[in-house]
Design a protein around this motif. Structure first.
Motif, short mmCIF file in Angstrom:
data_model
loop_
_atom_site.label_atom_id
_atom_site.label_comp_id
_atom_site.label_asym_id
_atom_site.label_seq_id
_atom_site.Cartn_x
_atom_site.Cartn_y
_atom_site.Cartn_z
N GLU A 248 0.70 -1.14 -0.01
CA GLU A 248 -0.14 0.09 0.02
C GLU A 248 0.95 1.25 0.11
N GLY A 249 0.43 2.01 -0.86
CA GLY A 249 1.33 3.28 -0.99
C GLY A 249 2.51 3.26 -1.85
N ALA A 250 2.97 2.24 -2.49
CA ALA A 250 4.12 2.22 -3.22
C ALA A 250 3.54 2.88 -4.64
N PRO A 251 4.34 3.67 -5.38
CA PRO A 251 3.83 4.57 -6.64
C PRO A 251 3.56 3.56 -7.70
N PHE A 252 4.54 2.46 -7.48
CA PHE A 252 4.63 1.43 -8.78
C PHE A 252 4.82 0.07 -8.40
N GLY A 253 4.34 -0.75 -9.23
CA GLY A 253 4.54 -2.22 -8.66
C GLY A 253 5.36 -2.83 -10.05
N TYR A 254 4.61 -3.49 -10.98
CA TYR A 254 5.04 -3.94 -12.15
C TYR A 254 4.60 -3.04 -13.29
N ILE B 55 3.41 -10.12 -25.71
CA ILE B 55 3.01 -11.27 -25.24
C ILE B 55 2.60 -12.11 -26.14
N THR B 56 2.95 -13.35 -26.01
CA THR B 56 2.70 -14.63 -26.84
C THR B 56 2.21 -15.84 -26.15
N GLY B 57 1.29 -16.53 -26.91
CA GLY B 57 0.76 -18.01 -26.29
C GLY B 57 1.28 -18.91 -27.04
N GLY B 58 1.08 -19.81 -26.63
CA GLY B 58 1.49 -21.44 -27.20
C GLY B 58 0.42 -21.77 -28.11
N GLU B 59 0.55 -22.78 -29.09
CA GLU B 59 -0.50 -23.07 -29.84
C GLU B 59 -1.90 -23.41 -29.10
N GLY B 60 -3.16 -22.90 -29.52
CA GLY B 60 -4.27 -23.08 -28.76
C GLY B 60 -4.57 -22.40 -27.56
N VAL B 61 -3.42 -21.70 -27.15
CA VAL B 61 -3.51 -21.27 -25.68
C VAL B 61 -4.45 -19.85 -25.69
N SER B 62 -5.41 -19.75 -24.92
CA SER B 62 -6.41 -18.61 -24.85
C SER B 62 -6.79 -18.34 -23.61
N GLU B 63 -7.73 -17.24 -23.33
CA GLU B 63 -8.14 -16.85 -22.27
C GLU B 63 -7.08 -16.51 -21.01
N VAL B 64 -5.96 -16.00 -21.34
CA VAL B 64 -4.96 -15.86 -20.26
C VAL B 64 -5.22 -14.19 -19.51
N TYR B 65 -5.26 -14.22 -18.34
CA TYR B 65 -5.32 -12.73 -17.95
C TYR B 65 -4.12 -12.20 -17.71
N LEU B 66 -4.15 -11.01 -17.82
CA LEU B 66 -2.88 -9.92 -17.72
C LEU B 66 -2.45 -10.06 -16.24
N GLY B 67 -3.37 -10.09 -15.27
CA GLY B 67 -3.00 -10.34 -13.70
C GLY B 67 -4.52 -10.50 -12.92
N ARG B 68 -3.88 -10.91 -11.63
CA ARG B 68 -4.82 -10.79 -10.65
C ARG B 68 -4.02 -10.37 -9.52
N PRO B 69 -4.92 -9.68 -8.30
CA PRO B 69 -4.32 -9.26 -7.33
C PRO B 69 -4.04 -10.17 -6.23
N TRP B 70 -2.87 -10.52 -5.89
CA TRP B 70 -2.24 -11.40 -4.87
C TRP B 70 -2.74 -10.77 -3.36
N ARG B 71 -2.25 -9.40 -3.57
CA ARG B 71 -2.61 -8.59 -2.29
C ARG B 71 -3.36 -7.28 -2.86
N PRO B 72 -4.12 -6.73 -1.76
CA PRO B 72 -5.32 -5.73 -2.19
C PRO B 72 -4.86 -4.65 -3.15
N PHE B 73 -3.38 -4.24 -2.92
CA PHE B 73 -2.94 -2.87 -3.60
C PHE B 73 -2.13 -3.29 -5.02
N ALA B 74 -2.58 -4.20 -5.29
CA ALA B 74 -1.56 -4.67 -6.45
C ALA B 74 -1.58 -3.69 -7.62
N HIS B 75 -0.34 -3.37 -8.38
CA HIS B 75 -0.43 -2.36 -9.51
C HIS B 75 0.44 -2.91 -10.33
N VAL B 76 -0.31 -3.08 -11.64
CA VAL B 76 0.28 -3.44 -12.97
C VAL B 76 0.27 -2.64 -13.98
N ALA B 77 1.02 -2.22 -14.89
CA ALA B 77 1.05 -1.30 -16.12
C ALA B 77 1.47 -1.80 -17.08
#
Length: 296
Positions: free
Chosen positions: A188-194, A201-223
């Motif tokens: 919490e309070g960190a100006p930047f995370g990732y 971003i690439t995927g293997g053959e047939g790979v789909s529905e991959v999320y860019l991220g999910r918050p391991w902790r409440p204040f996750a920051h990804v750009a």
């Protein structure tokens, strides 16, 4: 100080860990460990008391550090190692750099959390490094970390942790459908995370529905700034980890995404598309709080 590690034994040490352990306690200056081509089957630890270390390979495809522990592997105490003791390369030093290497956790898919690089350093730099694994490939524990022209692959939460980490011209590769690239635990309070600058971003053959991220902790920051995304990225983009309250505190941002996986209109409504003015603040020195990675 220069140390050489060679598989054939004709030059320096045959073991990378032996080379690290040979450094005199209290050595006052940077140590370069030149690693000759070969496959080094070792679990490596760079201690907190180590001086600044440079692990220097000749080529990331021919210089490979590999091990296969996972969270269920039994340790010397007879207990499962857990995620945080499963790493192939474990870095605790205040200053650390790796160049022209592959770091692999060869545990394999479906074996659970299996860390390739566990990076808990004050300042860490990875250049032209391949980080190979499946679940939890790269752990960014603390401090400021800079990744340049790296290749990082995995399937579930394969970049995770609390550090401020900047990924500059890196390649992220999704190995499994319905996975997650990032699981940030930004304090919490960190100006930047990732922050991902000019990555792809690439995927293997047939790979789909991959999320860019999910918050391991409440204040996750990804750009993601100017990232090329293929069709493996799901339109929604972001997942709340089944905890709707984290939609209010997490900061998930994009600017200038392109490719078939770039779909601003379909993104989760609690994420943001940055303005050009906002995105201009996402540069190496501001993100890393004035730290200038050597060679940047």
């Amino acid at each position: 100080m220069l140390i050489t590690v060679s598989k054939n034994g004709n030059e320096g040490y045959t073991s990378l860990q032996e080379a690290l352990d040979s450094i005199p306690q209290g050595h006052p200056s940077e140590v370069t460990i030149r690693i000759k081509p070969g496959i080094y089957e070792e679990k490596i630890t760079v201690d907190k008391a180590a001086p600044p270390i440079l692990l220097l390979g000749e080529d990331p495809h021919s210089t490979v550090i590999t091990w296969s522990d996972n969270a269920h592997t039994l340790g010397k105490d007879g207990e499962p190692l857990g995620t945080f003791r499963s790493g192939t390369l474990n870095v605790f030093a205040e200053g650390f750099t790796a160049e022209n290497l592959t770091i692999r956790n060869a545990s394999g898919p479906g074996t659970g959390q299996a860390v390739a690089a566990f990076v808990d350093a004050g300042q860490a730099v990875f250049r032209r490094v391949r980080l190979l694994g499946d679940q939890d490939t790269l752990y960014t524990g603390q401090g400021r970390q800079y990744y340049n022209e790296c290749y990082i692959e995995g399937d579930v939460d394969y970049i995770f942790g609390a550090a401020t980490a900047l990924f500059d011209h890196c390649h992220l590769h999704n190995k499994r459908s319905r996975g997650y690239i990032t699981a940030a635990s930004t304090p919490e309070g960190a100006p930047f995370g990732y922050v991902f600058l000019d990555c792809k971003i690439t995927g293997g053959e047939g790979v789909s529905e991959v999320y860019l991220g999910r918050p391991w902790r409440p204040f996750a920051h990804v750009a993601f700034i100017r990232t090329v995304m293929d069709g493996s990225v799901i339109g929604e983009g972001w997942h709340n980890w089944g905890q709707p309250d984290r939609e209010k505190s997490s900061r998930y941002e994009e600017f200038g995404s392109s490719g078939t996986g770039a779909n601003p209109a379909a993104r989760a409504p609690w994420s943001r598309q940055l303005t050009a003015e906002e995105a201009a603040e996402y540069r190496v020195l501001p993100v890393l709080d004035g730290w200038h990675p050597e060679g940047y």
